[in-house]
Design a protein around this motif. Structure first.
Motif, PDB file in Angstrom:
ATOM      1  N   SER A   1       0.697  -0.961  -0.505  1.00 15.52           N
ATOM      2  CA  SER A   1      -0.225   0.075  -0.030  1.00 15.52           C
ATOM      3  C   SER A   1       0.881   1.603  -0.075  1.00 15.52           C
ATOM      4  O   SER A   1       0.281   1.966  -0.449  1.00 15.52           O
ATOM      5  CB  SER A   1      -0.920   0.168   0.997  1.00 15.52           C
ATOM      6  OG  SER A   1      -1.780  -1.071   1.119  1.00 15.52           O
ATOM      7  N   SER A   2       1.966   1.181   0.645  1.00 17.08           N
ATOM      8  CA  SER A   2       2.738   2.654   0.626  1.00 17.08           C
ATOM      9  C   SER A   2       3.012   3.193  -1.276  1.00 17.08           C
ATOM     10  O   SER A   2       4.092   4.122  -0.654  1.00 17.08           O
ATOM     11  CB  SER A   2       3.525   2.493   1.424  1.00 17.08           C
ATOM     12  OG  SER A   2       5.199   0.995   1.313  1.00 17.08           O
ATOM     13  N   THR A   3       2.916   1.281  -1.723  1.00 17.48           N
ATOM     14  CA  THR A   3       3.429   2.273  -3.314  1.00 17.48           C
ATOM     15  C   THR A   3       2.801   3.683  -3.524  1.00 17.48           C
ATOM     16  O   THR A   3       3.518   4.158  -4.483  1.00 17.48           O
ATOM     17  CB  THR A   3       3.355   1.762  -4.110  1.00 17.48           C
ATOM     18  OG1 THR A   3       2.526   1.003  -4.383  1.00 17.48           O
ATOM     19  CG2 THR A   3       4.934  -0.145  -3.514  1.00 17.48           C
TER      20      THR A   3
ATOM     21  N   LEU B   1       9.522   0.187  -9.433  1.00 19.78           N
ATOM     22  CA  LEU B   1       9.757   1.013  -8.597  1.00 19.78           C
ATOM     23  C   LEU B   1      11.216   0.718  -8.827  1.00 19.78           C
ATOM     24  O   LEU B   1      11.261   2.199  -9.567  1.00 19.78           O
ATOM     25  CB  LEU B   1      10.222   0.539  -7.571  1.00 19.78           C
ATOM     26  CG  LEU B   1       8.892   0.327  -6.515  1.00 19.78           C
ATOM     27  CD1 LEU B   1       9.063  -1.154  -5.073  1.00 19.78           C
ATOM     28  CD2 LEU B   1       8.075   1.480  -5.499  1.00 19.78           C
ATOM     29  N   MET B   2      11.872   0.432 -10.026  1.00 20.79           N
ATOM     30  CA  MET B   2      13.340   0.964 -10.836  1.00 20.79           C
ATOM     31  C   MET B   2      12.836   1.877 -11.320  1.00 20.79           C
ATOM     32  O   MET B   2      13.966   2.362 -11.749  1.00 20.79           O
ATOM     33  CB  MET B   2      13.623  -0.383 -11.234  1.00 20.79           C
ATOM     34  CG  MET B   2      14.198  -1.622  -9.845  1.00 20.79           C
ATOM     35  SD  MET B   2      15.226  -0.564  -8.806  1.00 20.79           S
ATOM     36  CE  MET B   2      14.617   0.280  -7.575  1.00 20.79           C
TER      37      MET B   2
ATOM     38  N   THR C   1      14.001   3.349  -3.482  1.00 22.92           N
ATOM     39  CA  THR C   1      15.120   2.200  -3.446  1.00 22.92           C
ATOM     40  C   THR C   1      14.473   1.046  -2.253  1.00 22.92           C
ATOM     41  O   THR C   1      14.823   0.283  -2.674  1.00 22.92           O
ATOM     42  CB  THR C   1      16.493   2.556  -3.718  1.00 22.92           C
ATOM     43  OG1 THR C   1      16.188   3.789  -5.124  1.00 22.92           O
ATOM     44  CG2 THR C   1      17.144   1.505  -3.579  1.00 22.92           C
ATOM     45  N   PRO C   2      14.696   1.251  -1.194  1.00 22.17           N
ATOM     46  CA  PRO C   2      13.993   0.808  -0.279  1.00 22.17           C
ATOM     47  C   PRO C   2      13.224  -0.086  -0.593  1.00 22.17           C
ATOM     48  O   PRO C   2      12.595  -0.835   0.111  1.00 22.17           O
ATOM     49  CB  PRO C   2      13.792   1.615   0.841  1.00 22.17           C
ATOM     50  CG  PRO C   2      13.861   2.754   0.435  1.00 22.17           C
ATOM     51  CD  PRO C   2      14.333   3.424  -1.126  1.00 22.17           C
ATOM     52  N   LEU C   3      11.888   0.298  -0.617  1.00 23.15           N
ATOM     53  CA  LEU C   3      10.802   0.448  -1.133  1.00 23.15           C
ATOM     54  C   LEU C   3      10.767  -1.460  -1.697  1.00 23.15           C
ATOM     55  O   LEU C   3      10.117  -2.243  -1.458  1.00 23.15           O
ATOM     56  CB  LEU C   3       9.777   0.702  -1.078  1.00 23.15           C
ATOM     57  CG  LEU C   3       8.227   0.354  -1.877  1.00 23.15           C
ATOM     58  CD1 LEU C   3       8.058   0.179  -0.192  1.00 23.15           C
ATOM     59  CD2 LEU C   3       7.666   1.877  -1.520  1.00 23.15           C
ATOM     60  N   ALA C   4      11.474  -0.837  -3.001  1.00 18.46           N
ATOM     61  CA  ALA C   4      12.186  -1.987  -3.887  1.00 18.46           C
ATOM     62  C   ALA C   4      12.146  -3.281  -3.568  1.00 18.46           C
ATOM     63  O   ALA C   4      12.287  -4.563  -3.718  1.00 18.46           O
ATOM     64  CB  ALA C   4      12.693  -1.316  -5.247  1.00 18.46           C
TER      65      ALA C   4
END
Length: 511
Positions: free
Chosen positions: A69-71, A142-143, A230-233
C-alpha cells in the motif's frame, strides 16, 4: 486463508493431499474428494475466525499489505509544483504583481501530466502482472520510477519537466492497479476490508509528506524524497508472491510456501488453504489466457462495470474536493503558509478517518457504508455549490473552505475506503490484474476533465453524485463475509445486488 480455530492451538493432523500430489495433479476420484474436503475445511475456518484471530494468524500478511500500500505514496511525492522555488525556476514574471508565476497553459498541462502517464501505466500493469506476478511487476515499476524521477528533477525547462511527469506516471499506474488486488489476495476473509482500505490511508500520508515539505522547505524541493523507491523495492523483493497468483499459474508447491510465509504455521494449514484456492480457480478455469475482451463478456461484464463505476464515482462524489483542501483554504483568503498548514491538518484528519473506516466496513459491510457516505457527500457538494453561488464575501469563502474540509474528511471515512474493499473483492480471480487496471483507467479518464472545475463544481459533482448513488443502490452488492467462491457463484447466478445479503449458499456449491 484457512486458519485453524484458536481453541485447537495446533494444526489438526488428518490425511490430506501432500504438496507433491498437488504439484503433480489429482488423478483419482479419492484424491479429488480429499482435495475438496480440505478446501471446505479451509473455507469453514475462514468463516469461523474473528478479526483478531485473523491478525494473530497472519501477521506477516498484514505487514506485506502495508508495504504494498505504501507504493501509493509515490503518486503524491511527484507533485511539488506549488513550491515557490518551482515557480522561481520555471515561471514567468507577472506584470501586475512582479512575482514569478507558472503560465496558465503549463499549469493545466502539469496538472494532468502524471494522470496521463498513469493512464498508460494501468494498461501495462494488467498484462505485466498476469505474466510475472504482483511482486516483480511492482519491483520493475519502482526501479523505473527511480529513473523517471531523475528526468523530472534534472529538467531545465517546463517541456522537459512535463515529459518527466508523464514518465513518472507510468509506474504509478502499475502501483495503483496492483496494490488493491495484491492486498485482497494475501489476507484472510476477515481482513480484506482493512488491508485494501490502507490504500486510502497511504494516499493521505503521501499528502502529508508533500504538504510538510511544502510548508518547511519554501525555497527548495526536498531531494531526500527522491530515494524512497529503492528501499521499497528491496522490501518488495523480500515479499512473498500472492498465493492466488501462484495457484492460477499451477505453482501449487510455491503457493504453499507463500501461505506459510504469510501466516504462522502453528495456526494454519497451508495445504488446505491452497486446496481452497485451487477449488475457486478451477471454477473459473479456461484454456484462454487472461485478456481484456473477456472483461466485457458474460458475468465478467457486470463485475467490470462495478469496478469501473466505483472508480469513476471516487471522482464524481468528492475525491477531488478531498485532494484540493489547500485550494479551498486559499480561496477563503488564508495565506499560503497557513493554507499549507491547514492542508496538513486535513490530511492528518483523513488518516484518522480511514482508520475509523476499518471498523465501520468490517462490522457494517461495504454497501451500507458506501451508500450512506455517498448520500452525505451529495448534500455537502450541493451545499458547496450554493456557497460558491452567493455574492463573494469573507463569510461565503469561509463557508466554502469549511464545507471542503468536511467533505474531504467525510469522504475518507466512508465512500472512499469502502470503494477500495469493493474494488479488491469484485473481480474474478484470473482476471483481477486486468480488471483493477481498466477500472483505474476509468478513474483517470473521469479525473482529468474534473481537475479544471472551480468552486461551483459542487453543482456538477452533486448531480453526478446523485446518479452514482442511485446506480450503486441498484447495482452494488454486499460482499462482506463472502468467500471468493461464493462471490463467483453469486455473480454466475446473476443474483440482484440487493438480494446478496439474504442469499444463502452451501459449502458444497460450485456453481
Amino acid at each position: 486463508m484457512g486458519v485453524v480455530s484458536e481453541v485447537k492451538h495446533e494444526v489438526q493432523q488428518k490425511p490430506f493431499a501432500t504438496t507433491a500430489q498437488i504439484e503433480n495433479g489429482i488423478h483419482s476420484d479419492a484424491e479429488k474428494s480429499n482435495l475438496r474436503a480440505e478446501a471446505m475445511e479451509a473455507e469453514n475456518a475462514e468463516y469461523s475466525m474473528t478479526v483478531l484471530q485473523a491478525v494473530k494468524a497472519y501477521p506477516m500478511a498484514c505487514l506485506w499489505a502495508v508495504l504494498m500500500s505504501s507504493t501509493i505514496i509515490m503518486e503524491s511525492i511527484g507533485n511539488f509544483v506549488a513550491l515557490p522555488a518551482f515557480k522561481q525556476q520555471y515561471g514567468i514574471i507577472d506584470p501586475a504583481t512582479g512575482n514569478h508565476v507558472i503560465a496558465t497553459k503549463w499549469q493545466s498541462a502539469l496538472q494532468v501530466s502524471g494522470q496521463l502517464g498513469a493512464l498508460i501505466g494501468v494498461f501495462i500493469a494488467g498484462p505485466l502482472t498476469s505474466r510475472v506476478g504482483y511482486r516483480w511487476a511492482t519491483i520493475i515499476g519502482l526501479m523505473v520510477l527511480n529513473g523517471m524521477i531523475a528526468v523530472s528533477y534534472t529538467a531545465h525547462s517546463l517541456p522537459q519537466f512535463f515529459a518527466g511527469q508523464i514518465l513518472e506516471g507510468l509506474p504509478w499506474g502499475i502501483f495503483i492497479a496492483n496494490a488493491p488486488a495484491y492486498c485482497s489476495e494475501i489476507v484472510p476473509l476477515r481482513l480484506r476490508a482493512p488491508a485494501t482500505q490502507m490504500l486510502q490511508m497511504f494516499w493521505a500520508i503521501g499528502s502529508i509528506i508533500v504538504q510538510a515539505v511544502s510548508f518547511v522547505y519554501q525555497d527548495y524541493p526536498d531531494r531526500r524524497a527522491y530515494s524512497f523507491p529503492t528501499p521499497l523495492a528491496i522490501a518488495m523483493f523480500l515479499a512473498p508472491e500472492s498465493p492466488w497468483w501462484l495457484v492460477r499459474h499451477g505453482k501449487y508447491d510455491q503457493a504453499v510456501k507463500s501461505v506459510n510465509r504469510l501466516g504462522r504455521k502453528s495456526r494454519l494449514n497451508a495445504v488446505d488453504t491452497v486446496a481452497m484456492m485451487r477449488r475457486v480457480v478451477s471454477m473459473e478455469a479456461t484454456t484462454k489466457k487472461p485478456n481484456y475482451p473477456e472483461l466485457f463478456k458474460g458475468t465478467d461484464l457486470r463485475r467490470t462495470l462495478i469496478v469501473c463505476g466505483v472508480y469513476a464515482a471516487q471522482n464524481l462524489t468528492g475525491n477531488l474536493i478531498a485532494n484540493q483542501a489547500v485550494y479551498f483554504f486559499q480561496q477563503s483568503g488564508v495565506g499560503e503558509r497557513l493554507s499549507f498548514a491547514l492542508g496538513l491538518i486535513t490530511s492528518g484528519l483523513q488518516t484518522v478517518a480511514v482508520i475509523s473506516s476499518w471498523v465501520l466496513t468490517t462490522y457494517f459491510g461495504r454497501r451500507p457504508i458506501y451508500l450512506w457516505g455517498s448520500a452525505f457527500n451529495l448534500v455537502m457538494l450541493l451545499s458547496l455549490g450554493i456557497a460558491a453561488s452567493v455574492p463573494r464575501t469573507h463569510a461565503s469563502t469561509l463557508a466554502q473552505a469549511s464545507l471542503g474540509l468536511i467533505t474531504s474528511v467525510a469522504f475518507t471515512v466512508a465512500a472512499a475506503p469502502a470503494s477500495w474493499a469493493i474494488i479488491g473483492e469484485t473481480s474474478a480471480i484470473r482476471l483481477r490484474p486486468l480488471t483493477t487496471g481498466i477500472g483505474r483507467a476509468t478513474y483517470y479518464i473521469v479525473e482529468i476533465p474534473c481537475i479544471f472545475l472551480g468552486g461551483k463544481c459542487g453543482y456538477v459533482w452533486g448531480g453526478t453524485a446523485l446518479i452514482c448513488l442511485v446506480v450503486a443502490y441498484f447495482q452494488l452488492p454486499e460482499m462482506k463475509g463472502r468467500s471468493y467462491r461464493e462471490i463467483d457463484i453469486l455473480f454466475k447466478r446473476r443474483v440482484p445486488a440487493r438480494k446478496w445479503r439474504q442469499t444463502e449458499l452451501s459449502i458444497n456449491d460450485d456453481q
